[in-house]
Design a protein around this motif. Structure first.
Motif, mmCIF file in Angstrom:
data_model
loop_
_atom_site.group_PDB
_atom_site.id
_atom_site.type_symbol
_atom_site.label_atom_id
_atom_site.label_comp_id
_atom_site.label_asym_id
_atom_site.label_seq_id
_atom_site.Cartn_x
_atom_site.Cartn_y
_atom_site.Cartn_z
ATOM 1 N N VAL A 135 0.827 -1.195 0.000
ATOM 2 C CA VAL A 135 0.000 0.000 0.000
ATOM 3 C C VAL A 135 0.866 1.252 0.000
ATOM 4 O O VAL A 135 0.551 2.240 -0.664
ATOM 5 N N SER A 136 1.970 1.189 0.703
ATOM 6 C CA SER A 136 2.842 2.358 0.752
ATOM 7 C C SER A 136 3.464 2.630 -0.623
ATOM 8 O O SER A 136 3.578 3.777 -1.046
ATOM 9 N N GLU A 147 0.593 3.982 -2.881
ATOM 10 C CA GLU A 147 0.257 5.362 -2.499
ATOM 11 C C GLU A 147 1.293 6.340 -3.039
ATOM 12 O O GLU A 147 0.972 7.399 -3.573
ATOM 13 N N ASP A 156 -4.471 9.249 0.341
ATOM 14 C CA ASP A 156 -3.913 8.364 1.344
ATOM 15 C C ASP A 156 -4.592 7.014 1.213
ATOM 16 O O ASP A 156 -5.808 6.935 1.094
ATOM 17 N N LEU A 157 -3.787 5.984 1.232
ATOM 18 C CA LEU A 157 -4.337 4.640 1.109
ATOM 19 C C LEU A 157 -4.318 3.952 2.456
ATOM 20 O O LEU A 157 -3.306 3.973 3.157
ATOM 21 N N LEU A 158 -5.433 3.362 2.813
ATOM 22 C CA LEU A 158 -5.529 2.687 4.100
ATOM 23 C C LEU A 158 -5.893 1.225 3.888
ATOM 24 O O LEU A 158 -6.589 0.880 2.944
ATOM 25 N N LEU A 159 -5.429 0.411 4.812
ATOM 26 C CA LEU A 159 -5.869 -0.975 4.831
ATOM 27 C C LEU A 159 -6.785 -1.109 6.024
ATOM 28 O O LEU A 159 -6.374 -1.615 7.055
ATOM 29 N N ASP A 160 -7.973 -0.590 5.911
ATOM 30 C CA ASP A 160 -8.880 -0.782 7.035
ATOM 31 C C ASP A 160 -10.218 -1.206 6.490
ATOM 32 O O ASP A 160 -10.630 -0.803 5.415
ATOM 33 N N ALA A 206 -8.472 7.526 0.774
ATOM 34 C CA ALA A 206 -8.935 8.716 1.489
ATOM 35 C C ALA A 206 -8.386 9.925 0.746
ATOM 36 O O ALA A 206 -7.174 10.062 0.594
#
Ligand SMILES: C[S@@+](CC[C@H](N)C(=O)[O-])C[C@H]1O[C@@H](n2cnc3c(N)ncnc32)[C@H](O)[C@@H]1O
Lengths: 204, 267
Positions: free
Chosen positions: A8-9, A12, A57-61, A51
């Motif tokens: 993800v990082s 992003e 911003d990329l989240l893993l939630d 987001a």
């Protein structure tokens, strides 16, 4: 951990670099500011949450509320670049969509000008079952002996080997890109600083 | 800037931790008067503030970014919320939170150390992050905020440095809103003996040397290694959080338990 975070990082970073290069992306990001979009790429074990602000911003939630959620396969992501295709993709059942249609359209619009190669970005992680297992955070699991051994193996490879090897590349890249963008000293940053100084001055 | 280690006490027990009395606390392996720990911790961070980010990358080989990312993934933070990044230092977490809560939200970066706070403030301002950020110099043990104020509190690699951890946890509990959550990211106890040994070797022998080389201050990094070892392990911290009133506490080990993320809620 932390293979999914690593992916993800990297993604992003790639997205924001592309956005930075495109002078009009700020304009296209505007309707998305403050919105959240969750995409379940069928080949990936975890959904990605986008987001939006003045960047992505990329989240893993998986828990927080989003404005729109989509599920599609990796190959369909490319077709998302054409807004007029969305209806058709849904009809063909290649895309399932819940929530705010505008968010999906604005996202599609954002992607349009970006030449991002999703498959390249994501494919090396596809089917990364091991990574998926490690993502089962905060889920209490009964651990039998087999799982225990598996976990041991996993932790060893996670902690001792895999992490460092994997970590070097995108993180070094991130560092480098941070340095580059700092050097670039782009107008936006300068302006922000100026505004701040003006505010301080005005406040005094 | 002060001489980093000028008022450190003589090492009492080079072999490891020892019993402490009522008025004493740990400073790494050294036992010191409680009243002095805060100022000694301040010295450590004072002496490393300028190169703090660089050292973080070097010492953790970049992995600290992933630990922090995971923390944010577990935060559940939403636009409009109020976030406290406690012991926030140079503002790694705060920068991302600022974007995630948006202009209707608020992020407070709090740290006891002025030098760290200043590095953080400059960094965030350079990134153009202005509208929803506040900077507060504060001690975690007595937070200068109203009751039930924040939706989320994070403390990353900070609790270890706090003199009275129970008091700090109670203070965090007080300023957290009902329904809010606390995330504690901290070095913890490696879960495998072999990894534990390798890690000790690294932190006691390699780490202070890199510190000496890069920042010219090996002792601060010796402190780092010692303070990591003295920090409560996973289960102990979980119990401490529970005693402070937090509920539904879970923790997740990363990198084999070298680091753990604890999460608890206030209801
Ligand atoms: C290792 S740094 C962590 C900084 C940042 N959170 C990060 O993860 O990069 C620890 C920070 O805790 C701060 N600190 C130490 N004792 C504190 C206390 N009692 N109250 C608030 N902050 C404290 C230090 O000044 C330092 O900036």
């Amino acid at each position: 951990m932390p293979a999914p975070q690593l992916m993800v990082s990297a993604l992003e970073l790639a997205l924001n670099k592309l956005l930075h290069l495109d002078p009009l992306s700020g304009h296209r990001l505007q309707p998305l500011a403050g919105k959240r979009l969750r995409i379940q790429v069928r080949e990936l074990p975890w959904p990605l949450t986008f987001a939006f602000s003045d960047q992505v911003d990329l989240l893993l939630d998986e828990d927080t509320e989003v404005d729109c959620s989509m599920s599609l396969s990796l190959s369909t992501l490319k077709d998302m670049q054409d807004v007029s295709q969305i209806g058709q993709l849904i009809q063909q059942q290649r895309l399932s969509l819940h929530g705010d249609m505008h968010t999906a359209q604005s996202f599609s619009n954002l992607l349009k000008e970006l030449d991002i190669d999703w498959e390249e970005q994501l494919s090396c992680y596809v089917g990364d079952v091991l990574a998926h297992q490690t993502l089962q955070f905060f889920r209490s699991a009964r651990i039998d002996t087999r799982q225990r051994l598996e976990r041991l193996r996993q932790m060893l490879s996670d902690g001792a080997l895999q992490e460092k090897k994997l970590a070097a590349h995108p993180l070094a890249l991130e560092d480098f890109s941070e340095q580059v963008s700092q050097l670039r000293g782009d107008a936006a940053r300068f302006e922000a600083r100026l505004t701040q100084l003006e505010q301080i001055k005005a406040g005094k | 800037m002060s001489e980093p280690n000028s008022d450190r006490p003589q090492e009492i027990s080079p072999a490891g931790p020892q019993q402490v009395g009522e008025e004493q606390t740990h400073f790494g392996f050294k036992t010191v008067e409680k009243a002095r720990k805060a100022s000694m911790v301040a010295d450590v961070f004072h002496s490393v503030a300028g190169k703090y980010d660089l050292m973080n990358d070097l010492l953790s080989m970049g992995v600290h970014r992933l630990w922090k990312r995971f923390t944010i993934d577990c935060s559940g933070v939403r636009p409009g919320q109020r976030v406290l990044d406690l012991a926030g230092g140079t503002g790694d977490l705060a920068a991302k939170f600022s974007r995630l809560v948006g202009p209707t939200g608020q992020v407070v970066l709090a740290d006891i150390n002025e030098a760290m706070l200043k590095v953080g403030r400059d960094k965030l301002r350079d990134k153009g992050i202005l509208v929803n950020m506040d900077y507060v110099q504060a001690n975690a043990e007595s937070l200068p905020f109203p009751d039930n104020h924040f939706d989320l509190i994070t403390i990353a690699f900070g609790l270890r440095n706090v003199t009275d951890k129970e008091k700090a946890l109670a203070s965090m509990f007080r300023v957290l809103k009902p329904g809010g959550r606390l995330l504690v990211l901290e070095f913890s106890k490696p879960q495998i003996e072999l990894l534990s040994k390798a890690y000790d070797l690294y932190s006691f022998h390699v780490l202070p040397k890199i510190g000496q080389l890069v920042v010219g201050d090996g002792e601060s990094y010796q402190y780092l290694a010692e303070s990591i070892r003295m920090h409560p392990d996973q289960e102990t911290l979980k119990t401490m959080m529970s005693e402070a009133g937090f509920e539904q506490i879970t923790y997740h080990n990363m990198t084999g338990g070298i680091v753990a993320l604890h999460r608890g809620f206030k209801f």
